[in-house]
Design a protein around this motif. Sequence first.
Motif, mmCIF file in Angstrom:
data_model
loop_
_atom_site.group_PDB
_atom_site.id
_atom_site.type_symbol
_atom_site.label_atom_id
_atom_site.label_comp_id
_atom_site.label_asym_id
_atom_site.label_seq_id
_atom_site.Cartn_x
_atom_site.Cartn_y
_atom_site.Cartn_z
ATOM 1 N N ILE A 104 0.845 -1.195 0.000
ATOM 2 C CA ILE A 104 0.000 0.000 0.000
ATOM 3 C C ILE A 104 0.879 1.243 0.000
ATOM 4 C CG2 ILE A 104 -1.799 1.288 1.198
ATOM 5 C CD1 ILE A 104 -2.770 -1.313 2.394
ATOM 6 N N SER A 105 0.554 2.145 -0.908
ATOM 7 C CA SER A 105 1.267 3.396 -1.064
ATOM 8 C C SER A 105 0.387 4.534 -0.557
ATOM 9 C CB SER A 105 1.517 3.595 -2.556
ATOM 10 O OG SER A 105 2.733 4.141 -2.797
ATOM 11 N N PHE A 106 0.963 5.424 0.238
ATOM 12 C CA PHE A 106 0.224 6.563 0.773
ATOM 13 C C PHE A 106 0.849 7.849 0.252
ATOM 14 C CE2 PHE A 106 -0.015 3.099 3.829
ATOM 15 C CZ PHE A 106 -1.390 2.972 3.983
ATOM 16 N N PRO A 107 0.035 8.789 -0.245
ATOM 17 C CA PRO A 107 0.585 10.018 -0.803
ATOM 18 C C PRO A 107 1.090 11.003 0.251
ATOM 19 C CG PRO A 107 -1.814 10.080 -0.889
ATOM 20 C CD PRO A 107 -1.421 8.707 -0.387
ATOM 21 N N THR A 108 0.639 10.829 1.503
ATOM 22 C CA THR A 108 1.040 11.743 2.578
ATOM 23 C C THR A 108 1.177 10.970 3.880
ATOM 24 O OG1 THR A 108 -1.228 12.238 3.249
ATOM 25 C CG2 THR A 108 -0.253 13.672 1.546
ATOM 26 N N LYS A 109 1.868 11.589 4.836
ATOM 27 C CA LYS A 109 1.958 11.013 6.174
ATOM 28 C C LYS A 109 0.563 10.907 6.789
ATOM 29 C CE LYS A 109 6.568 12.393 7.668
ATOM 30 N NZ LYS A 109 7.327 13.033 8.756
ATOM 31 N N GLU A 110 -0.247 11.927 6.557
ATOM 32 C CA GLU A 110 -1.592 11.953 7.127
ATOM 33 C C GLU A 110 -2.426 10.767 6.636
ATOM 34 O OE1 GLU A 110 -0.095 14.610 5.634
ATOM 35 O OE2 GLU A 110 0.340 15.765 7.449
ATOM 36 N N ALA A 111 -2.277 10.409 5.372
ATOM 37 C CA ALA A 111 -3.025 9.273 4.813
ATOM 38 C C ALA A 111 -2.564 7.962 5.446
ATOM 39 C CB ALA A 111 -2.860 9.221 3.298
ATOM 40 N N ALA A 112 -1.272 7.822 5.664
ATOM 41 C CA ALA A 112 -0.741 6.615 6.298
ATOM 42 C C ALA A 112 -1.224 6.515 7.747
ATOM 43 C CB ALA A 112 0.787 6.609 6.245
ATOM 44 N N ILE A 113 -1.200 7.633 8.456
ATOM 45 C CA ILE A 113 -1.676 7.659 9.842
ATOM 46 C C ILE A 113 -3.155 7.304 9.903
ATOM 47 C CG2 ILE A 113 -2.148 9.186 11.807
ATOM 48 C CD1 ILE A 113 0.510 10.666 10.995
ATOM 49 N N ALA A 114 -3.948 7.867 9.002
ATOM 50 C CA ALA A 114 -5.388 7.584 8.988
ATOM 51 C C ALA A 114 -5.653 6.099 8.751
ATOM 52 C CB ALA A 114 -6.080 8.431 7.913
ATOM 53 N N HIS A 115 -4.888 5.473 7.859
ATOM 54 C CA HIS A 115 -5.060 4.045 7.588
ATOM 55 C C HIS A 115 -4.728 3.209 8.828
ATOM 56 C CE1 HIS A 115 -5.377 0.493 5.041
ATOM 57 N NE2 HIS A 115 -4.309 0.039 5.673
ATOM 58 N N CYS A 116 -3.631 3.530 9.476
ATOM 59 C CA CYS A 116 -3.229 2.792 10.687
ATOM 60 C C CYS A 116 -4.260 2.968 11.795
ATOM 61 C CB CYS A 116 -1.856 3.261 11.158
ATOM 62 S SG CYS A 116 -0.502 2.797 10.040
ATOM 63 N N ARG A 117 -4.733 4.183 11.971
ATOM 64 C CA ARG A 117 -5.745 4.426 13.010
ATOM 65 C C ARG A 117 -7.048 3.698 12.691
ATOM 66 N NH1 ARG A 117 -4.355 10.742 14.196
ATOM 67 N NH2 ARG A 117 -2.639 10.300 15.625
ATOM 68 N N ALA A 118 -7.403 3.610 11.413
ATOM 69 C CA ALA A 118 -8.614 2.880 11.030
ATOM 70 C C ALA A 118 -8.497 1.410 11.429
ATOM 71 C CB ALA A 118 -8.863 3.018 9.528
ATOM 72 N N ILE A 119 -7.325 0.820 11.231
ATOM 73 C CA ILE A 119 -7.109 -0.575 11.638
ATOM 74 C C ILE A 119 -7.214 -0.695 13.160
ATOM 75 C CG2 ILE A 119 -5.426 -2.463 11.773
ATOM 76 C CD1 ILE A 119 -4.400 -1.528 9.009
ATOM 77 N N LEU A 120 -6.594 0.234 13.875
ATOM 78 C CA LEU A 120 -6.633 0.185 15.340
ATOM 79 C C LEU A 120 -8.059 0.288 15.872
ATOM 80 C CD1 LEU A 120 -3.598 2.319 16.536
ATOM 81 C CD2 LEU A 120 -4.058 -0.073 17.068
ATOM 82 N N HIS A 121 -8.872 1.111 15.237
ATOM 83 C CA HIS A 121 -10.217 1.379 15.748
ATOM 84 C C HIS A 121 -11.307 0.547 15.067
ATOM 85 C CE1 HIS A 121 -8.619 4.474 18.289
ATOM 86 N NE2 HIS A 121 -7.992 4.988 17.259
ATOM 87 N N ARG A 122 -10.909 -0.361 14.188
ATOM 88 C CA ARG A 122 -11.886 -1.232 13.522
ATOM 89 C C ARG A 122 -12.555 -2.180 14.516
ATOM 90 N NH1 ARG A 122 -11.253 -0.872 8.476
ATOM 91 N NH2 ARG A 122 -9.014 -1.189 8.305
ATOM 92 N N SER A 123 -11.862 -2.423 15.608
ATOM 93 C CA SER A 123 -12.391 -3.279 16.674
ATOM 94 C C SER A 123 -11.841 -2.733 17.991
ATOM 95 C CB SER A 123 -11.951 -4.721 16.445
ATOM 96 O OG SER A 123 -12.682 -5.594 17.263
ATOM 97 N N SER A 124 -12.344 -3.251 19.098
ATOM 98 C CA SER A 124 -11.930 -2.740 20.400
ATOM 99 C C SER A 124 -10.507 -3.194 20.748
ATOM 100 C CB SER A 124 -12.919 -3.187 21.474
ATOM 101 O OG SER A 124 -12.985 -4.587 21.508
#
Length: 104
Positions: free
Chosen positions: A10-30
């Motif tokens: 997975i390629s991210f165009p910005t640091k913010e996009a990479a952070i958002a993806h990681c946070r989405a995984i973290l918050h996908r479940s408890s």
Amino acid sequence: MGIEIVIGDISFPTKEAAIAHCRAILHRSSLDTEITGNDASFVEALLYARPDKVAELAGRKVVRYLRKMHWHNTPCFFAELDDGSLLDISFMKFINAYPQRPGG
């Protein structure tokens, strides 16, 4: 053009996009739940993108990936190892190693 961050396939165009993806995984479940499927593959790629964390494996094998609270009081990825120990995997440390984009 900004700095491109690549984690696994997975390629991210910005640091913010990479952070958002990681946070989405973290918050996908408890917290204290296992990370599975494509999310686990992504976290594994993140682990192996960090030579310092690969060195900490010291021959041990990853049993599974987890969402847990880090001792710094932030949600974090963890690898549970075959000896029962846990290895934290900070996505912010990886992402922050990339330089800021030119002009920003």
